[in-house]
Write a protein that holds these residues in place. Structure first.
Motif, PDB file in Angstrom:
ATOM      1  N   LEU A 189       0.839  -1.208   0.000  1.00 37.73           N
ATOM      2  CA  LEU A 189       0.000   0.000   0.000  1.00 37.73           C
ATOM      3  C   LEU A 189       0.868   1.248   0.000  1.00 37.73           C
ATOM      4  N   LEU A 190       0.514   2.185  -0.887  1.00 34.28           N
ATOM      5  CA  LEU A 190       1.144   3.506  -0.912  1.00 34.28           C
ATOM      6  C   LEU A 190       0.239   4.511  -0.227  1.00 34.28           C
ATOM      7  N   SER A 191       0.847   5.493   0.430  1.00 34.78           N
ATOM      8  CA  SER A 191       0.085   6.619   0.986  1.00 34.78           C
ATOM      9  C   SER A 191       0.868   7.898   0.750  1.00 34.78           C
ATOM     10  N   GLY A 192       0.155   8.971   0.406  1.00 32.12           N
ATOM     11  CA  GLY A 192       0.782  10.263   0.143  1.00 32.12           C
ATOM     12  C   GLY A 192       0.182  11.336   1.021  1.00 32.12           C
ATOM     13  N   SER A 193       1.031  12.266   1.471  1.00 23.80           N
ATOM     14  CA  SER A 193       0.611  13.197   2.514  1.00 23.80           C
ATOM     15  C   SER A 193       0.999  14.641   2.210  1.00 23.80           C
ATOM     16  N   PHE A 194       0.381  15.543   2.979  1.00 22.24           N
ATOM     17  CA  PHE A 194       0.752  16.953   2.948  1.00 22.24           C
ATOM     18  C   PHE A 194       2.099  17.187   3.630  1.00 22.24           C
ATOM     19  N   HIS A 202       4.727  16.152   2.514  1.00 22.31           N
ATOM     20  CA  HIS A 202       5.660  16.069   1.383  1.00 22.31           C
ATOM     21  C   HIS A 202       6.365  14.715   1.349  1.00 22.31           C
ATOM     22  N   SER A 203       5.600  13.667   1.587  1.00 18.24           N
ATOM     23  CA  SER A 203       6.192  12.337   1.537  1.00 18.24           C
ATOM     24  C   SER A 203       5.213  11.319   0.976  1.00 18.24           C
ATOM     25  N   VAL A 204       5.799  10.251   0.408  1.00 13.35           N
ATOM     26  CA  VAL A 204       5.054   9.066  -0.008  1.00 13.35           C
ATOM     27  C   VAL A 204       5.657   7.887   0.743  1.00 13.35           C
ATOM     28  N   VAL A 205       4.798   7.060   1.345  1.00 10.21           N
ATOM     29  CA  VAL A 205       5.271   5.931   2.147  1.00 10.21           C
ATOM     30  C   VAL A 205       4.711   4.633   1.583  1.00 10.21           C
ATOM     31  N   LEU A 206       5.570   3.616   1.478  1.00 16.56           N
ATOM     32  CA  LEU A 206       5.161   2.285   1.061  1.00 16.56           C
ATOM     33  C   LEU A 206       5.191   1.367   2.269  1.00 16.56           C
ATOM     34  N   LYS A 207       4.092   0.683   2.508  1.00 17.10           N
ATOM     35  CA  LYS A 207       4.005  -0.312   3.586  1.00 17.10           C
ATOM     36  C   LYS A 207       3.621  -1.658   2.977  1.00 17.10           C
ATOM     37  N   ASP A 208       4.322  -2.689   3.429  1.00 20.05           N
ATOM     38  CA  ASP A 208       4.077  -4.042   2.931  1.00 20.05           C
ATOM     39  C   ASP A 208       3.472  -4.875   4.054  1.00 20.05           C
ATOM     40  N   GLY A 209       2.236  -5.329   3.847  1.00 22.83           N
ATOM     41  CA  GLY A 209       1.554  -6.115   4.868  1.00 22.83           C
ATOM     42  C   GLY A 209       2.212  -7.446   5.145  1.00 22.83           C
ATOM     43  N   ARG A 210       3.047  -7.903   4.216  1.00 23.24           N
ATOM     44  CA  ARG A 210       3.752  -9.158   4.424  1.00 23.24           C
ATOM     45  C   ARG A 210       4.935  -8.988   5.375  1.00 23.24           C
ATOM     46  N   ALA A 211       5.317  -7.730   5.639  1.00 19.54           N
ATOM     47  CA  ALA A 211       6.401  -7.441   6.591  1.00 19.54           C
ATOM     48  C   ALA A 211       5.911  -6.366   7.546  1.00 19.54           C
ATOM     49  N   SER A 212       4.948  -6.731   8.374  1.00 21.18           N
ATOM     50  CA  SER A 212       4.269  -5.767   9.236  1.00 21.18           C
ATOM     51  C   SER A 212       5.201  -5.070  10.216  1.00 21.18           C
ATOM     52  N   ALA A 259       6.281  19.018  -2.654  1.00 20.97           N
ATOM     53  CA  ALA A 259       5.051  19.753  -2.324  1.00 20.97           C
ATOM     54  C   ALA A 259       4.017  18.786  -1.763  1.00 20.97           C
ATOM     55  N   ASP A 260       2.860  19.322  -1.408  1.00 17.98           N
ATOM     56  CA  ASP A 260       1.767  18.489  -0.902  1.00 17.98           C
ATOM     57  C   ASP A 260       1.358  17.464  -1.957  1.00 17.98           C
ATOM     58  N   VAL A 261       1.136  16.231  -1.510  1.00 17.71           N
ATOM     59  CA  VAL A 261       0.679  15.184  -2.427  1.00 17.71           C
ATOM     60  C   VAL A 261      -0.811  15.376  -2.722  1.00 17.71           C
ATOM     61  N   GLU A 262      -1.163  15.310  -3.992  1.00 15.13           N
ATOM     62  CA  GLU A 262      -2.558  15.403  -4.411  1.00 15.13           C
ATOM     63  C   GLU A 262      -3.141  14.030  -4.771  1.00 15.13           C
ATOM     64  N   SER A 263      -2.362  13.215  -5.499  1.00 12.26           N
ATOM     65  CA  SER A 263      -2.884  11.937  -5.976  1.00 12.26           C
ATOM     66  C   SER A 263      -1.750  10.946  -6.188  1.00 12.26           C
ATOM     67  N   LEU A 264      -2.101   9.640  -6.139  1.00 12.55           N
ATOM     68  CA  LEU A 264      -1.155   8.556  -6.351  1.00 12.55           C
ATOM     69  C   LEU A 264      -1.728   7.568  -7.366  1.00 12.55           C
ATOM     70  N   ALA A 265      -0.838   6.904  -8.119  1.00  9.07           N
ATOM     71  CA  ALA A 265      -1.302   5.848  -9.021  1.00  9.07           C
ATOM     72  C   ALA A 265      -0.169   4.873  -9.293  1.00  9.07           C
ATOM     73  N   TRP A 266      -0.457   3.581  -9.081  1.00 10.38           N
ATOM     74  CA  TRP A 266       0.465   2.533  -9.498  1.00 10.38           C
ATOM     75  C   TRP A 266       0.320   2.316 -10.998  1.00 10.38           C
ATOM     76  N   LEU A 320       1.479  16.470  -7.553  1.00  9.48           N
ATOM     77  CA  LEU A 320       1.728  17.395  -6.446  1.00  9.48           C
ATOM     78  C   LEU A 320       0.995  18.717  -6.630  1.00  9.48           C
ATOM     79  N   GLU A 321       0.938  19.445  -5.529  1.00 11.11           N
ATOM     80  CA  GLU A 321       0.232  20.714  -5.486  1.00 11.11           C
ATOM     81  C   GLU A 321       0.931  21.780  -6.310  1.00 11.11           C
ATOM     82  N   ASP A 322       2.224  21.615  -6.567  1.00 14.89           N
ATOM     83  CA  ASP A 322       2.979  22.617  -7.325  1.00 14.89           C
ATOM     84  C   ASP A 322       2.903  22.411  -8.836  1.00 14.89           C
ATOM     85  N   GLY A 323       2.065  21.478  -9.303  1.00 16.16           N
ATOM     86  CA  GLY A 323       1.876  21.268 -10.731  1.00 16.16           C
ATOM     87  C   GLY A 323       2.782  20.232 -11.350  1.00 16.16           C
TER      88      GLY A 323
END
Length: 497
Positions: free
Chosen positions: A321-326, A328-338, A349-356, A368-371
């Protein structure tokens, strides 16, 4: 405005959705108690002492309550200000002049044939009315029927303080003409920020047809059955407020449901492999994993320091799972390695959207918010919890925030971006060297959502501040046809041909 868009897979929806039973008195009382009707209508006045009042109704409460219930069900026209609510009813009665109904003088009716009009005991016996009714019923039935070839699009929409889900049909005729119209809508309790379609069989059977909605004014996620029309309440609510006590001059005391978010739900992602699993991102800085079958939160993650805007499951590694935040970071978490703290990428800049990337498990893009739009390869991440790896590419896509991105599910490297600069652009990101191949102003206002269809992969749904759904058939764009023509031809070939 349209804040979010979700496609429904073809053939999933019932040909003719069921009509919900009218709400019971208990359901209406519950709606009033929880404030759902109040939120869909006028807010509290500034002079209100803030105390919850469920006591004796005021004068005219029966009419007022009926109007509110009708409004919540989407049956009433726009209600005027409280001072003129009853004037419309009074004017209507005055126009009918029911008091003098029996006092009309006998005489010749100027609209009569002069020989006395034929009388039929019922409309069914009147050949003119019966033929007219049959034609109208046939047209209405055709409009309400969802054919297996129809594309269904769910739009989260807000207008004039009314929040709703609009279910649109995109219909293509045999001669190639297309028609887009609203099939039905669902009134919801709060401003919708994000949506995710899911088929977890919440009501039994093998599969369902549901839409999850993240709300702004409520820290909850509502799940609605798309095969039911005129439904009053969602079939499942994840999280939310259990109790709120208001006292004059003091801050409201809020008790949340177990596992609930504490602020607006900004992003949702359904796991297609584990069909009962839904991920949510919130302004409370948390990411949560929900079991929609039980309605419980199973995991809460707090690896961000600011609002979490977006979440996305990997298409190939279903527990990643990916998550993006204000922050200014994107974090990857793997449920198989909790026990692992995950991988982290810093952005500008602030994250607006994510896509694999749906064509490879190693790549994702973040807008990002900066275009700008940045692409990353997770194989470049280091074993430490913080990765300083550089992006695969950085694309200065728009002049303003890039609110939405969508990969084409059929044609590799075809990426769509939508921005508050009112433009939608198509990019070829082959070899990590993005080039803009087409752009247009879809007249949707500031663009908040873009999404390619999986069934008809060159259809791009677009929603924005003007509140009207736009569907762009990108296959007719000359540059797209030149670069991705083989995929267009393949998408138009019937299965088994």
């Amino acid at each position: 405005m349209i804040s979010a868009i979700s496609w429904v897979p073809r053939g999933v929806s019932k040909p003719v959705p069921s009509v919900a039973d009218p709400p019971t008195k208990e359901e209406i009382d519950e709606l009033i108690k929880t404030g759902a009707l109040e939120r869909s209508g006028d807010g509290e006045s500034e002079d209100d002492d803030g105390e919850m009042d469920v006591e004796t109704p005021k004068k005219g409460d029966q009419i007022s309550q009926a109007l509110e219930v009708a409004k919540a069900l989407g049956k009433a026209s726009k209600v005027t200000e409280s001072g003129t609510k009853f004037d419309d009813i009074t004017d209507g009665l005055r126009e009918l002049d029911m008091e003098h109904y029996d006092d009309e003088e006998d005489g010749i009716d100027p609209f009569s044939s002069g020989l006395g009009d034929l009388y039929y005991p019922s409309n069914d016996m009147d050949p003119y009315l019966k033929e007219k009714d049959d034609d109208e019923e046939s047209e209405d039935s055709d409009d309400m029927t969802i054919n297996p070839t129809d594309s269904v699009i769910v739009c989260a929409r807000n207008e004039d303080d009314v929040s709703q889900l609009e279910i649109w049909l995109y219909v293509e005729s045999e001669d190639g003409e297309s028609n887009v119209y609203v099939h039905h809508d669902v009134i919801i309790s709060s401003f919708p920020l994000c949506t995710a379609w899911l088929d977890c069989p919440l009501k039994g059977g093998d599969k369902g047809n549901f839409i999850a909605v993240g709300l702004m004014d409520e820290p909850s996620i509502e799940i609605w059955d798309l095969d039911i029309i005129d439904e009053v309440q969602p079939c499942v609510v994840l999280g939310g407020i259990a109790e709120m006590k208001k006292k004059k001059g003091k801050k409201a005391s809020i008790k949340y449901k177990e596992g609930s978010h504490r602020d607006s739900v900004l992003g949702l992602a359904w796991n297609k492999f584990y069909r009962n699993v839904l991920a949510s991102a919130s302004a409370d800085k948390q990411v949560k994993i929900w079991d929609v079958a039980t309605g419980k939160c199973t995991i809460t993650m707090e690896h961000h320091t600011d609002k979490v805007q977006a979440v996305a499951w990997n298409y190939f590694a279903h527990q990643v799972l990916l998550s993006g935040s204000f922050d200014h970071s994107v974090v990857l978490k793997d449920g198989r390695a909790s026990s692992h703290s995950g991988y982290k990428w810093t952005v500008t800049a602030d994250v607006e959207s994510l896509a694999w990337d749906p064509h490879t498990e190693h790549s994702f893009v973040v807008s990002l918010e900066d275009g700008t739009v940045k692409g990353f390869d997770i194989r470049a991440a280091t074993s430490s919890s913080t990765s300083e790896s550089k992006p695969s590419f950085t694309l200065h896509a728009h002049d303003k925030a890039v609110c939405a991105i969508s990969y084409n599910p059929s044609a590799p490297n075809l990426l769509a971006t939508g921005s508050t600069d009112k433009m939608v652009k198509l990019w070829d990101v082959s070899n990590n060297q993005p080039s803009c191949i087409s752009s247009r102003n879809p007249k949707a206002g500031a663009v908040f959502s873009v999404s390619f269809s999986e069934d008809n992969p060159f259809l791009l749904a677009i929603g924005g501040s003007k509140g009207t759904l736009e569907v762009w058939d990108t296959s007719y764009d000359a540059a797209v046809a030149q670069r991705f023509g083989s995929y267009i031809k393949k998408s138009r070939t019937p299965p088994g041909s």
